[in-house]
Write an enzyme that holds these catalytic residues in place. Structure first.
Site, PDB file in Angstrom:
ATOM      1  N   HIS B 174       4.046  14.074   7.790  1.00 24.93           N
ATOM      2  CA  HIS B 174       2.727  13.492   8.092  1.00 24.93           C
ATOM      3  C   HIS B 174       1.802  13.643   6.876  1.00 24.93           C
ATOM      4  O   HIS B 174       1.127  12.695   6.471  1.00 24.93           O
ATOM      5  CB  HIS B 174       2.158  14.196   9.323  1.00 24.93           C
ATOM      6  CG  HIS B 174       0.752  13.824   9.665  1.00 24.93           C
ATOM      7  ND1 HIS B 174       0.448  12.974  10.700  1.00 24.93           N
ATOM      8  CD2 HIS B 174      -0.429  14.189   9.117  1.00 24.93           C
ATOM      9  CE1 HIS B 174      -0.855  12.833  10.761  1.00 24.93           C
ATOM     10  NE2 HIS B 174      -1.427  13.566   9.817  1.00 24.93           N
ATOM     11  N   GLU B 175       1.811  14.813   6.278  1.00 25.18           N
ATOM     12  CA  GLU B 175       0.948  15.044   5.114  1.00 25.18           C
ATOM     13  C   GLU B 175       1.400  14.208   3.920  1.00 25.18           C
ATOM     14  O   GLU B 175       0.579  13.700   3.162  1.00 25.18           O
ATOM     15  CB  GLU B 175       0.928  16.526   4.745  1.00 25.18           C
ATOM     16  CG  GLU B 175       0.347  17.440   5.820  1.00 25.18           C
ATOM     17  CD  GLU B 175      -1.010  16.965   6.314  1.00 25.18           C
ATOM     18  OE1 GLU B 175      -1.777  16.410   5.531  1.00 25.18           O
ATOM     19  OE2 GLU B 175      -1.287  17.144   7.519  1.00 25.18           O
ATOM     20  N   HIS B 178      -0.023  10.883   4.099  1.00 27.61           N
ATOM     21  CA  HIS B 178      -1.418  10.838   3.641  1.00 27.61           C
ATOM     22  C   HIS B 178      -1.458  10.659   2.120  1.00 27.61           C
ATOM     23  O   HIS B 178      -2.274   9.912   1.593  1.00 27.61           O
ATOM     24  CB  HIS B 178      -2.152  12.126   4.002  1.00 27.61           C
ATOM     25  CG  HIS B 178      -2.693  12.133   5.408  1.00 27.61           C
ATOM     26  ND1 HIS B 178      -3.323  11.055   5.972  1.00 27.61           N
ATOM     27  CD2 HIS B 178      -2.707  13.101   6.356  1.00 27.61           C
ATOM     28  CE1 HIS B 178      -3.681  11.349   7.204  1.00 27.61           C
ATOM     29  NE2 HIS B 178      -3.312  12.583   7.469  1.00 27.61           N
ATOM     30  N   GLU B 283      -4.631   8.496  10.746  1.00 24.50           N
ATOM     31  CA  GLU B 283      -3.803   9.520  11.391  1.00 24.50           C
ATOM     32  C   GLU B 283      -2.625   8.875  12.123  1.00 24.50           C
ATOM     33  O   GLU B 283      -1.496   9.345  12.029  1.00 24.50           O
ATOM     34  CB  GLU B 283      -4.625  10.363  12.367  1.00 24.50           C
ATOM     35  CG  GLU B 283      -5.658  11.265  11.714  1.00 24.50           C
ATOM     36  CD  GLU B 283      -5.072  12.182  10.660  1.00 24.50           C
ATOM     37  OE1 GLU B 283      -3.945  12.676  10.840  1.00 24.50           O
ATOM     38  OE2 GLU B 283      -5.737  12.395   9.640  1.00 24.50           O
TER      39      GLU B 283
END
Lengths: 216, 432
Positions: B174-175, B178, B283
């Site tokens: 997930h990071e 980003h 997100e």
């Protein structure tokens, strides 16, 4: 239009018959030059795509080598605990050695389909042997609690994962290359310039998927 | 969940939101123009010249735009460069992160580093530096940095202790998304724009105070800008006209200042609203991309379920966390109003990831991981309770302090608006 017909003939008396030869020649030269450039383009694209998948294989290769380096350590650590399981350990070592030599051949010629098939088969065998080893070690809690063993297991797990993620990139690159290679105009020249079909890297042994999921 | 479709959806949604943002800035310029026009009308009316001034003049528009546009641009550029200058490593340190070395031998850190390397391969990005926030017991993680070169990933102690390998992999993936999607860059720019609008409020308040200060000094010592005016009223004679004019001018300027301040506040509110909406979309996008990297919905899905299951969830105690709330894996602040929240509700995220989720959360898993932790920290068991209790009381005050000092610093560095410093920071604390 009328103006042209009126004004040209008196100045230059060139008949259409004289010109047609030159026109045909010019068109032929143009077509030939076009074809040459087109072929150069195809060739360059294929080279680029081949480099891409061989480079992607290099990523897998690094991890495979790392795994092959880790396994002897693992066996060495386990030896003390698995005194009566010599056969399993020998199997692992044998499969590991086979896979290591297959890896060396494949790394030298990643575009060679047969060496890649060989690597696939031997990696499959190694994965099977490792599954057997880990299944066995489940019965030895002391071994599982061994600090060294835990570290090695983590390293093996991450190497497995890295191989599988790098494999995705490799297979994508192979698919691009093979597709481009097989499409019509390229397919004619691919054989001429010795662009052979590349092999996907899938490990056949179905238990391979279970191997990294060792829980301690 | 089809992740490619989800990515497209989230991407186009956030593009629209960024467009809204620019519209908001344009509207603010228009609003300021009308505020100034209102002031001019009032002034003319008080002077009683009879003829009402034209509604639209090129001079007035160019003057307004000439002040507002550079102000917003300057504010946003300054803020952006300030946020950028820290770099990923600086942000990680200000959040209480400790760098994990490449050669670490601690099993949990080794695993963390390995997972980060795996995701670097899966996402095709360079391996970023990894930080651990040793004092955070909530489950959370963040990505920081402006570009690929200074990107870092940080993980809380709670995440390392509570999550298993697959769950941690989902969080890290997930990071990574980003980083890959340039979300930190986007958010830095949006924060910059928000600050540009905040500067407008400060300008309005600056006007206000300037005049207020001027009249105060007049009544106090008889000196200052408006001395001439008081003398004029005393002397009588031909001063009548100029007296009315000056009074009207002051009121007109105050009117404009009040209007600009209001526009600034409303603008800031809507800008934050849009920024939060963008953040929430990003997100979802990051969740979808995490799925693409790991091909394992259970990993990230269960990580979210575990956050839902622990008492402490994902809240951070470091006061600096508020500034980087958007960069975290899950919400990092205790009090998030839903429309200003940086993250979508946990339930919605899990439902998108896990098709047949029953709405249940996962219980915390202390026993096995705690054992490993006890070896390193003998008194771990006793501090866990203390952390949990201390965290409850400390959070709200910490948050407020963080906001105040942060704004304090902004103002100090801005220099321009030193005079309204006390006022503004006080106001902001009330708001937050």
């Amino acid at each position: 239009m009328e103006l042209i017909f009126i004004s040209i003939p008196p100045i230059q008396r060139i008949t259409f018959g004289d010109m047609i030869g030159w026109i045909i020649l010019g068109v032929i030269v143009l077509i030939l030059v076009g074809i040459v450039f087109y072929v150069i383009g195809i060739y360059n694209t294929l080279v680029q795509l081949r480099n891409r998948f061989t480079n992607a294989f290099a990523q897998i290769d690094v991890q495979l080598k790392r795994r092959h380096d880790l396994i002897p350590n693992l066996v060495e650590t386990a030896k003390g605990y698995l005194k009566h399981e010599k056969e399993t350990l020998e199997n692992v070592i044998k499969a590991r050695n086979q896979a290591a030599s297959a890896r060396e051949t494949a790394a030298a010629h990643p575009e060679d389909a047969s060496s890649m098939q060989n690597l696939r088969a031997s990696e499959g065998a190694l994965a099977g042997a490792m599954t057997g080893f880990f299944a066995l070690s489940e019965a030895y809690p002391d071994l599982k609690a061994n600090q060294n063993m835990m570290q090695l297991t983590e390293e093996l797990t991450t190497t497995e994962n890295k191989i599988s993620f790098a494999r995705q990139a490799y297979n994508d690159a192979v698919m691009r290359y093979n597709t481009d290679r097989e499409q019509f105009p390229a397919a004619v020249f691919a054989g001429m310039f010795n662009f052979l079909p590349a092999e996907y890297f899938e490990i056949e042994d179905p238990t391979e998927k279970i191997a990294p999921k060792v829980s301690f | 969940m089809d992740f490619f479709e989800a990515q497209d959806h989230a991407q186009s949604r956030s593009k629209f939101l960024v467009l809204y943002f620019f519209c908001a800035v344009l509207l603010i310029i228009a609003a300021v123009y009308f505020a100034v026009t209102g002031g001019v009308f009032y002034y003319q009316h008080k002077l009683g010249t009879g003829a009402s001034p034209p509604l639209f003049t090129g001079l007035r528009l160019s003057l307004t735009a000439g002040i507002v546009v550079p102000l917003i641009c300057f504010g946003s550029l300054w803020r952006t460069s300030q946020l950028r200058s820290k770099g990923g490593a600086g942000v990680a340190q200000s959040l209480g992160g400790r760098k994990v070395s490449y050669t670490t031998q601690r099993p949990d850190e080794r695993m963390l580093r390995n997972v980060v390397e795996e995701m670097a391969i899966a996402s095709g990005l360079p391996v970023p530096e990894v930080y651990v926030m040793d004092h955070e017991t909530g489950i959370n993680a963040f990505a920081a940095g402006f570009g690929l070169s200074d990107a870092v990933i940080g993980v809380t102690k709670g995440a390392i202790e509570q999550l298993d390998r697959d769950e941690l992999q989902g969080v890290i993936a997930h990071e990574f998304s980003h980083i890959l999607n340039g979300d930190m860059r986007l958010n830095t720019k949006l924060s910059g724009w928000v600050f540009g609008i905040v500067m407008l409020t400060m300008l309005g308040r600056g006007f206000w105070r300037f005049i207020g200060g001027g009249s105060k000094s007049r009544s106090g010592s008889g000196r200052g800008i408006y001395v001439g005016r008081s003398r004029g009223s005393g002397g009588g004679g031909g001063g009548g006209d100029s007296k009315g004019g000056a009074g009207a001018l002051i009121i007109a300027v105050i009117l404009v200042a009040v209007l600009i301040t209001m526009v600034g506040f409303i603008g800031e509110f809507f800008a934050r609203l849009i920024q939060a909406a963008v953040s929430r979309q990003r997100e979802y996008l990051a969740d979808a991309s995490a799925l693409q990297f790991t091909r394992n919905p259970e990993g990230i899905g269960n990580a979210l379920r575990r956050i839902g299951g622990i008492h402490h969830d994902s809240v951070l105690q470091n006061p600096n966390a508020s500034e980087f709330a958007h960069a975290f894996f899950a919400k990092s602040l205790t009090s998030e109003v839903s429309f200003l929240a940086t993250h979508p509700p946990l339930k919605k995220r899990i439902a998108r990831l896990l098709k047949d989720w029953q709405g249940d959360y996962l219980k915390p898993r202390p026993p096995l991981k705690k054992q490993a932790a006890t070896k390193k920290k003998p008194n771990r068991g006793s501090t866990a309770f203390g952390d949990a209790m201390g965290g409850l009381g400390a959070e709200s005050t910490n948050g407020a302090q963080g906001a105040t000092s942060d704004n304090f610093q902004q103002m100090l560095t801005a220099g321009l608006f030193m005079q309204c410093l006390g006022n503004y920071s006080g106001l902001f604390t009330e708001n937050s």
